[in-house]
Write a protein that holds these residues in place. Structure first.
Motif, PDB file in Angstrom:
ATOM      1  N   VAL A  44     -76.686 -52.350 -15.180  1.00 19.70           N
ATOM      2  CA  VAL A  44     -77.421 -51.083 -15.057  1.00 19.70           C
ATOM      3  C   VAL A  44     -76.472 -49.967 -14.653  1.00 19.70           C
ATOM      4  O   VAL A  44     -76.474 -48.873 -15.222  1.00 19.70           O
ATOM      5  CB  VAL A  44     -78.574 -51.219 -14.031  1.00 19.70           C
ATOM      6  CG1 VAL A  44     -79.184 -49.842 -13.755  1.00 19.70           C
ATOM      7  CG2 VAL A  44     -79.626 -52.176 -14.544  1.00 19.70           C
ATOM      8  N   ALA A  78     -74.397 -49.015 -17.508  1.00 17.02           N
ATOM      9  CA  ALA A  78     -75.185 -48.267 -18.486  1.00 17.02           C
ATOM     10  C   ALA A  78     -75.390 -46.836 -18.032  1.00 17.02           C
ATOM     11  O   ALA A  78     -75.296 -45.891 -18.823  1.00 17.02           O
ATOM     12  CB  ALA A  78     -76.540 -48.961 -18.693  1.00 17.02           C
ATOM     13  N   VAL A  79     -75.645 -46.669 -16.725  1.00 18.98           N
ATOM     14  CA  VAL A  79     -75.842 -45.312 -16.193  1.00 18.98           C
ATOM     15  C   VAL A  79     -74.569 -44.492 -16.348  1.00 18.98           C
ATOM     16  O   VAL A  79     -74.594 -43.341 -16.755  1.00 18.98           O
ATOM     17  CB  VAL A  79     -76.276 -45.371 -14.710  1.00 18.98           C
ATOM     18  CG1 VAL A  79     -76.163 -43.988 -14.065  1.00 18.98           C
ATOM     19  CG2 VAL A  79     -77.698 -45.903 -14.598  1.00 18.98           C
ATOM     20  N   ALA A 126     -74.157 -43.542 -19.811  1.00 18.09           N
ATOM     21  CA  ALA A 126     -75.108 -42.480 -20.148  1.00 18.09           C
ATOM     22  C   ALA A 126     -74.614 -41.140 -19.622  1.00 18.09           C
ATOM     23  O   ALA A 126     -74.695 -40.119 -20.303  1.00 18.09           O
ATOM     24  CB  ALA A 126     -76.486 -42.812 -19.551  1.00 18.09           C
ATOM     25  N   ALA A 127     -74.048 -41.171 -18.395  1.00 15.23           N
ATOM     26  CA  ALA A 127     -73.547 -39.929 -17.799  1.00 15.23           C
ATOM     27  C   ALA A 127     -72.460 -39.332 -18.682  1.00 15.23           C
ATOM     28  O   ALA A 127     -72.446 -38.136 -18.970  1.00 15.23           O
ATOM     29  CB  ALA A 127     -73.008 -40.201 -16.399  1.00 15.23           C
ATOM     30  N   LEU A 184     -71.997 -39.847 -21.813  1.00 13.73           N
ATOM     31  CA  LEU A 184     -72.583 -39.397 -23.074  1.00 13.73           C
ATOM     32  C   LEU A 184     -73.222 -38.022 -22.921  1.00 13.73           C
ATOM     33  O   LEU A 184     -72.971 -37.109 -23.718  1.00 13.73           O
ATOM     34  CB  LEU A 184     -73.632 -40.422 -23.528  1.00 13.73           C
ATOM     35  CG  LEU A 184     -74.220 -40.196 -24.911  1.00 13.73           C
ATOM     36  CD1 LEU A 184     -73.147 -40.348 -25.985  1.00 13.73           C
ATOM     37  CD2 LEU A 184     -75.364 -41.173 -25.176  1.00 13.73           C
ATOM     38  N   VAL A 185     -74.014 -37.873 -21.850  1.00 18.85           N
ATOM     39  CA  VAL A 185     -74.681 -36.589 -21.605  1.00 18.85           C
ATOM     40  C   VAL A 185     -73.643 -35.498 -21.423  1.00 18.85           C
ATOM     41  O   VAL A 185     -73.750 -34.400 -21.965  1.00 18.85           O
ATOM     42  CB  VAL A 185     -75.597 -36.682 -20.360  1.00 18.85           C
ATOM     43  CG1 VAL A 185     -76.051 -35.294 -19.921  1.00 18.85           C
ATOM     44  CG2 VAL A 185     -76.798 -37.564 -20.658  1.00 18.85           C
TER      45      VAL A 185
END
Lengths: 364, 133
Positions: free
Chosen positions: B18, B21-22, B25-26, B28-29
């Motif tokens: 997790v 993944a976070v 994601a960070a 990516l954003v």
């Protein structure tokens, strides 16, 4: 699925953080920016050093304090009380800040031959451009000549402010029906107080945008002067005429008919009323940008020069003495010619050539 | 993933996943929101100093229309690929509606009665610190 929920929550949080990215990635060292609505306009202040959090709070408090003195719509403001006693002989007690601003406004009015008029309110109201609060609900209309002729005599006698023996100040309007409206100078004047508030919290570099009046304190984090875009009056939402370099301690202010207007019977009527006629100024200019050391003067004179027109504005600039001679100007005519005075040549970037503008540097 | 009662509170390989993944994601954003050479337009909607949402205008594939939650005067924002406008507002001034479509970086729509600001940012805006006028 239980693992997915925190992931989604984390994602949502990150999106929130990401929201700040585009703004902060524009400068080498982004400052702290505070946006707020005051004086019926959008304001923003970015501070790059010092105790920015405390400075921005203090700056906003200062604006709120001044708005409470200078608003026409708050019944307890200095301006409202002054207006309520117009013509009845009462000397209305006012704060020193108000006395100072009335004096600055009167000086600009006299020097501009009343092209800037702080007591134009009765005529502005007749057009529905008056009370700022009612701008939202105002019914704009074209007043008749008779109505304007009756109102114009109320727009020429400036308020009398005096220092009393005990050090306090009082002011009075000579004629019943008169009204002061400092909307054309108050935002600029506020900048000086905001700068003081920022400086008191150790801020040496900041940029203020008080409803289109831009004041530079110090310089950009990279040591270069702040860069200010000048709006294209023919496409004010999206296009720009040029970028200018705004040195520390200077304010630029822009006035143009595009900012507020209404149409009636197929004709457009803008909000910059010529105090000489009571009608929207028809000077052949689309907008005027002033750059000056005094923020209140930059604000008042951008309006005055819009009313006076290109020739008179350049004449005053060339005169060698007087307030306008100490300013730099950008004058935009209806035939899309842009006159930029020589002091703005360094750091000038042009953006309006594709839109059909031609540029000329004006020299003394 | 069989866990004893004592281990239940300890981080597990699943939790590490997790976290990874976070972080991914960070990243990516972050990259999605970075201004790019290809002029990627983003609209930020701010209501009374709070960021309501960010819309990647350039990434939209169709029209999006929504009411801004919490607005004093009901206001409807419409976005299409590459542009945004206030389609409807119950505010008294209607300035925001009259502004129409904004499709260029640096463009702004303001609704004073609602204290709402829509700012379009992107890489083709002339770089500057402020706007006068």
């Amino acid at each position: 699925m239980k693992r997915l929920l925190p992931l989604l929550l984390a994602w949502a949080l990150l999106c929130g953080c990401g929201a700040d990215q585009p703004a902060s990635s524009q400068g080498p060292a982004a400052g702290d920016t505070q946006y707020f609505f005051a004086m019926d306009t959008l304001m923003s202040i970015t501070a790059y050093d010092g105790d920015t959090a405390a400075a921005l709070v203090a700056a906003q408090q200062e604006i709120n304090r001044l708005e409470a003195l200078w608003s026409r719509t708050r019944p307890e403001s200095d301006v409202s009380r002054l207006n309520a006693h117009a013509g009845d002989g009462t000397a209305v007690p006012i704060q020193p800040e108000t006395a100072g601003l009335l004096e600055t406004a009167a000086a600009a009015a006299r020097e501009s031959g009343l092209a800037f008029d702080p007591v134009l309110a009765p005529v502005m109201d007749a057009w529905g451009f008056g009370l700022t609060e009612s701008e939202a609900t105002a019914v704009h209309r074209v007043p008749g000549q008779e109505e304007l002729s009756a109102l114009l005599p109320l727009t020429r006698d400036l308020p009398q402010a005096a220092a009393l023996e005990d050090g306090s100040y009082a002011a009075a309007l000579p004629l019943a029906g008169q009204a002061v409206d400092l909307g054309g100078i108050a935002k600029g004047a506020s900048a000086a107080y905001v700068v003081q508030a920022l400086t008191a919290h150790g801020v040496e570099n900041a940029i203020l945008s008080l409803g289109g009046n831009i004041t530079a304190l110090g310089s950009r984090p990279d040591g270069q002067p702040f860069r200010v875009l000048v709006t294209d009056p023919l496409d004010s939402e999206e296009s720009y005429l040029c970028t200018i370099a705004l040195g520390g301690g200077l304010t630029c202010s822009t006035s143009g008919g595009y900012e507020r207007y209404f149409t009636s019977g197929g004709a457009a009527y803008h909000h910059i009323i010529d105090p000489a006629t009571g009608y929207p100024a028809q000077s052949g200019l689309l907008s005027v940008t002033t750059v000056a050391a005094g923020p209140a003067l930059a604000d008042a004179w951008s309006t005055a020069l819009f009313v006076l027109g290109l020739d008179r504005a350049l004449e005053l600039w060339r005169a060698g003495e007087g307030t306008v001679a100490g300013m730099e100007l950008i004058l935009v005519t209806e035939d899309q010619r842009i006159y930029v005075t020589q002091g703005l040549e360094e750091g000038l970037q042009l953006h309006g050539e594709e839109a059909g503008y031609t540029y000329e540097i004006v020299r003394r | 993933m069989r866990l004893s009662a004592a281990e239940r509170l300890r981080p597990t390989p699943g939790d590490a996943l997790v976290v990874l993944a976070v972080l991914a994601a960070a990243g990516l954003v972050f990259f999605l929101l970075l201004p790019k050479g290809g002029n990627f337009l983003t609209a930020q909607i701010v209501l009374d100093q709070e960021v309501v949402t960010e819309l990647p205008l350039s990434a939209l594939t169709g029209a999006v229309s929504f009411d801004v939650p919490g607005a004093a005067y009901p206001i409807t924002v419409e976005a299409q690929p590459g542009r945004i406008r206030v389609a409807h507002s119950d505010c008294p001034s209607q300035d925001c509606v009259h502004t129409g479509w904004v499709s260029r970086a640096g463009g702004q729509i303001v609704c004073l009665p609602n204290r709402l600001i829509i700012t379009v940012t992107g890489s083709d805006a002339p770089q500057a610190d402020a706007v006068t006028g």
